[in-house]
Design a protein around this motif. Structure first.
Motif, PDB file in Angstrom:
ATOM      1  N   LYS A 137      -2.864  17.799 -80.306  1.00 25.82           N
ATOM      2  CA  LYS A 137      -1.414  17.721 -80.103  1.00 25.82           C
ATOM      3  C   LYS A 137      -0.918  16.288 -80.288  1.00 25.82           C
ATOM      4  O   LYS A 137       0.163  16.059 -80.847  1.00 25.82           O
ATOM      5  CB  LYS A 137      -1.043  18.226 -78.712  1.00 25.82           C
ATOM      6  CG  LYS A 137      -1.120  19.742 -78.572  1.00 25.82           C
ATOM      7  CD  LYS A 137      -0.711  20.179 -77.161  1.00 25.82           C
ATOM      8  CE  LYS A 137      -0.723  21.690 -77.032  1.00 25.82           C
ATOM      9  NZ  LYS A 137      -0.372  22.148 -75.652  1.00 25.82           N
ATOM     10  N   SER A 140      -0.914  15.608 -83.999  1.00 28.61           N
ATOM     11  CA  SER A 140       0.136  16.397 -84.622  1.00 28.61           C
ATOM     12  C   SER A 140       1.529  15.847 -84.323  1.00 28.61           C
ATOM     13  O   SER A 140       2.381  15.751 -85.213  1.00 28.61           O
ATOM     14  CB  SER A 140       0.043  17.849 -84.147  1.00 28.61           C
ATOM     15  OG  SER A 140       1.118  18.609 -84.629  1.00 28.61           O
ATOM     16  N   SER A 141       1.757  15.478 -83.081  1.00 30.68           N
ATOM     17  CA  SER A 141       3.074  14.963 -82.684  1.00 30.68           C
ATOM     18  C   SER A 141       3.406  13.673 -83.430  1.00 30.68           C
ATOM     19  O   SER A 141       4.545  13.474 -83.878  1.00 30.68           O
ATOM     20  CB  SER A 141       3.123  14.730 -81.177  1.00 30.68           C
ATOM     21  OG  SER A 141       3.018  15.947 -80.481  1.00 30.68           O
ATOM     22  N   TYR A 143       2.123  12.694 -86.321  1.00 30.45           N
ATOM     23  CA  TYR A 143       2.314  12.998 -87.739  1.00 30.45           C
ATOM     24  C   TYR A 143       3.691  13.618 -87.975  1.00 30.45           C
ATOM     25  O   TYR A 143       4.409  13.233 -88.907  1.00 30.45           O
ATOM     26  CB  TYR A 143       1.216  13.936 -88.239  1.00 30.45           C
ATOM     27  CG  TYR A 143       1.198  14.051 -89.752  1.00 30.45           C
ATOM     28  CD1 TYR A 143       0.514  13.113 -90.518  1.00 30.45           C
ATOM     29  CD2 TYR A 143       1.876  15.068 -90.405  1.00 30.45           C
ATOM     30  CE1 TYR A 143       0.515  13.189 -91.906  1.00 30.45           C
ATOM     31  CE2 TYR A 143       1.890  15.157 -91.782  1.00 30.45           C
ATOM     32  CZ  TYR A 143       1.207  14.212 -92.534  1.00 30.45           C
ATOM     33  OH  TYR A 143       1.223  14.288 -93.909  1.00 30.45           O
ATOM     34  N   HIS A 144       4.057  14.560 -87.132  1.00 36.17           N
ATOM     35  CA  HIS A 144       5.345  15.235 -87.287  1.00 36.17           C
ATOM     36  C   HIS A 144       6.509  14.275 -87.067  1.00 36.17           C
ATOM     37  O   HIS A 144       7.534  14.340 -87.769  1.00 36.17           O
ATOM     38  CB  HIS A 144       5.445  16.412 -86.321  1.00 36.17           C
ATOM     39  CG  HIS A 144       6.682  17.233 -86.492  1.00 36.17           C
ATOM     40  ND1 HIS A 144       7.845  16.979 -85.809  1.00 36.17           N
ATOM     41  CD2 HIS A 144       6.941  18.306 -87.297  1.00 36.17           C
ATOM     42  CE1 HIS A 144       8.764  17.850 -86.171  1.00 36.17           C
ATOM     43  NE2 HIS A 144       8.253  18.662 -87.069  1.00 36.17           N
ATOM     44  N   SER A 145       6.378  13.384 -86.111  1.00 34.46           N
ATOM     45  CA  SER A 145       7.423  12.409 -85.837  1.00 34.46           C
ATOM     46  C   SER A 145       7.693  11.528 -87.052  1.00 34.46           C
ATOM     47  O   SER A 145       8.839  11.189 -87.359  1.00 34.46           O
ATOM     48  CB  SER A 145       7.025  11.536 -84.642  1.00 34.46           C
ATOM     49  OG  SER A 145       7.974  10.523 -84.413  1.00 34.46           O
ATOM     50  N   ARG A 149       6.716  17.004 -90.852  1.00 34.91           N
ATOM     51  CA  ARG A 149       5.888  18.164 -91.154  1.00 34.91           C
ATOM     52  C   ARG A 149       4.729  18.188 -90.177  1.00 34.91           C
ATOM     53  O   ARG A 149       4.208  17.140 -89.788  1.00 34.91           O
ATOM     54  CB  ARG A 149       5.292  18.075 -92.575  1.00 34.91           C
ATOM     55  CG  ARG A 149       6.236  18.288 -93.716  1.00 34.91           C
ATOM     56  CD  ARG A 149       6.769  19.711 -93.796  1.00 34.91           C
ATOM     57  NE  ARG A 149       5.741  20.732 -93.885  1.00 34.91           N
ATOM     58  CZ  ARG A 149       5.181  21.142 -95.016  1.00 34.91           C
ATOM     59  NH1 ARG A 149       5.501  20.579 -96.170  1.00 34.91           N
ATOM     60  NH2 ARG A 149       4.288  22.116 -95.003  1.00 34.91           N
ATOM     61  N   TYR A 150       4.315  19.375 -89.793  1.00 35.93           N
ATOM     62  CA  TYR A 150       3.102  19.488 -88.997  1.00 35.93           C
ATOM     63  C   TYR A 150       1.898  19.447 -89.937  1.00 35.93           C
ATOM     64  O   TYR A 150       1.953  19.985 -91.050  1.00 35.93           O
ATOM     65  CB  TYR A 150       3.091  20.777 -88.195  1.00 35.93           C
ATOM     66  CG  TYR A 150       4.043  20.754 -87.026  1.00 35.93           C
ATOM     67  CD1 TYR A 150       3.780  19.956 -85.914  1.00 35.93           C
ATOM     68  CD2 TYR A 150       5.214  21.512 -87.041  1.00 35.93           C
ATOM     69  CE1 TYR A 150       4.667  19.915 -84.843  1.00 35.93           C
ATOM     70  CE2 TYR A 150       6.097  21.487 -85.971  1.00 35.93           C
ATOM     71  CZ  TYR A 150       5.819  20.680 -84.876  1.00 35.93           C
ATOM     72  OH  TYR A 150       6.697  20.643 -83.828  1.00 35.93           O
ATOM     73  N   PHE A 170      -1.191  26.418 -81.666  1.00 38.46           N
ATOM     74  CA  PHE A 170      -0.813  25.795 -82.935  1.00 38.46           C
ATOM     75  C   PHE A 170      -0.453  26.784 -84.037  1.00 38.46           C
ATOM     76  O   PHE A 170       0.085  26.393 -85.066  1.00 38.46           O
ATOM     77  CB  PHE A 170      -1.959  24.906 -83.428  1.00 38.46           C
ATOM     78  CG  PHE A 170      -2.336  23.812 -82.467  1.00 38.46           C
ATOM     79  CD1 PHE A 170      -1.703  22.581 -82.503  1.00 38.46           C
ATOM     80  CD2 PHE A 170      -3.325  24.026 -81.509  1.00 38.46           C
ATOM     81  CE1 PHE A 170      -2.041  21.571 -81.614  1.00 38.46           C
ATOM     82  CE2 PHE A 170      -3.672  23.025 -80.612  1.00 38.46           C
ATOM     83  CZ  PHE A 170      -3.029  21.794 -80.663  1.00 38.46           C
ATOM     84  N   SER A 173       3.127  26.986 -85.808  1.00 43.64           N
ATOM     85  CA  SER A 173       3.724  25.803 -86.438  1.00 43.64           C
ATOM     86  C   SER A 173       2.823  25.097 -87.446  1.00 43.64           C
ATOM     87  O   SER A 173       3.326  24.391 -88.330  1.00 43.64           O
ATOM     88  CB  SER A 173       4.130  24.790 -85.359  1.00 43.64           C
ATOM     89  OG  SER A 173       3.033  24.497 -84.495  1.00 43.64           O
ATOM     90  N   HIS A 174       1.522  25.268 -87.329  1.00 45.64           N
ATOM     91  CA  HIS A 174       0.591  24.521 -88.179  1.00 45.64           C
ATOM     92  C   HIS A 174      -0.075  25.435 -89.212  1.00 45.64           C
ATOM     93  O   HIS A 174      -0.708  26.431 -88.837  1.00 45.64           O
ATOM     94  CB  HIS A 174      -0.505  23.874 -87.329  1.00 45.64           C
ATOM     95  CG  HIS A 174      -0.013  22.803 -86.417  1.00 45.64           C
ATOM     96  ND1 HIS A 174       0.838  23.050 -85.368  1.00 45.64           N
ATOM     97  CD2 HIS A 174      -0.250  21.470 -86.389  1.00 45.64           C
ATOM     98  CE1 HIS A 174       1.098  21.923 -84.723  1.00 45.64           C
ATOM     99  NE2 HIS A 174       0.456  20.948 -85.339  1.00 45.64           N
TER     100      HIS A 174
END
Length: 228
Positions: A137, A140-141, A143-145, A149-150, A170, A173-174
């Protein structure tokens, strides 16, 4: 990887079943192990339409051939994406995501760039199941920020069960990149109803390097690139 063998195999595997060729998009994933002399235009002519290239590992390794590989795939007209080999015991997920992004892992909404992928394998790194979920998480957070994209998650079902307790956190969303080296995918990890990418063959001896397929062909591959 022995490229001549690879190309010969592709010539057989992508022409033996025209229906299968139309139904799926075929790709490869590579790292520094394949060296720098990859004939991208030849691969494309034998049915390869996308490639994932290893960019980074942990927070102290960058694939020395990454730019060569990535630019080569791009120039040949293949959809292309970077992947990061996770080292959860070495540093935080967010730190590794930042390192990945800074060394080739970014995403572009150009319709040709696949979202960055997080390669999770090689044991549970001494983390508890809940700690592993938290680590993913965190990656992922971050990267998405940055990329909006996830990341794609590269896993085996057994690894996911062993190291996350089969978390369903996940799947909605992933995109899933499932490694299952058999004639069929087998059971999916919890939370996913389908796999965006199936790695169906891994390099062993004279067998060609890692091979992937996307069900639904070029339309599904384009959808993965654009994120909708």
């Amino acid at each position: 990887m022995r490229l001549a063998t690879f190309v010969a195999f592709l010539a057989i595997s992508t022409t033996a079943s025209p229906v299968e060729k139309r139904a799926d998009a075929f790709g490869i994933d590579i790292s520094s192990h394949q060296g720098s002399n990859i004939k991208w235009s030849t691969l494309k002519s034998h049915g390869i339409s996308f490639a994932y290239v290893k960019a980074t590992e942990g927070r102290n390794y960058v694939n020395p051939y990454f730019k060569n590989h990535y630019d080569g795939a791009k120039k040949a007209g293949l959809l292309h994406g970077p992947f990061h080999f996770a080292r959860p015991s070495a540093s935080s997920g967010s730190a590794q995501a930042s390192y990945f992004i800074s060394h080739g892992g970014s995403w572009s909404a150009d319709g040709h760039t696949l979202p960055g992928a997080l390669d999770l394998e090689g044991g549970c790194a001494g983390l508890t199941k809940s700690a592993m979920v938290s680590w993913i998480k965190s990656f992922s957070s971050q990267y998405h920020s940055s990329e909006k994209r996830y990341p794609v998650l590269y896993i085996t079902t057994n690894w996911w069960k062993s190291c996350t307790g089969n978390s369903a956190a996940f799947g909605s969303s992933h995109p899933l990149w499932l490694a299952s080296w058999a004639s069929s995918m087998g059971p999916l990890p919890a939370g996913w109803r389908s796999a965006a990418i199936w790695q169906y063959s891994k390099e062993t001896g004279s067998t060609p390097g890692d091979q992937d397929r996307v069900s639904g062909g070029s339309a599904a591959l384009k959808k993965l690139a654009l994120g909708h």
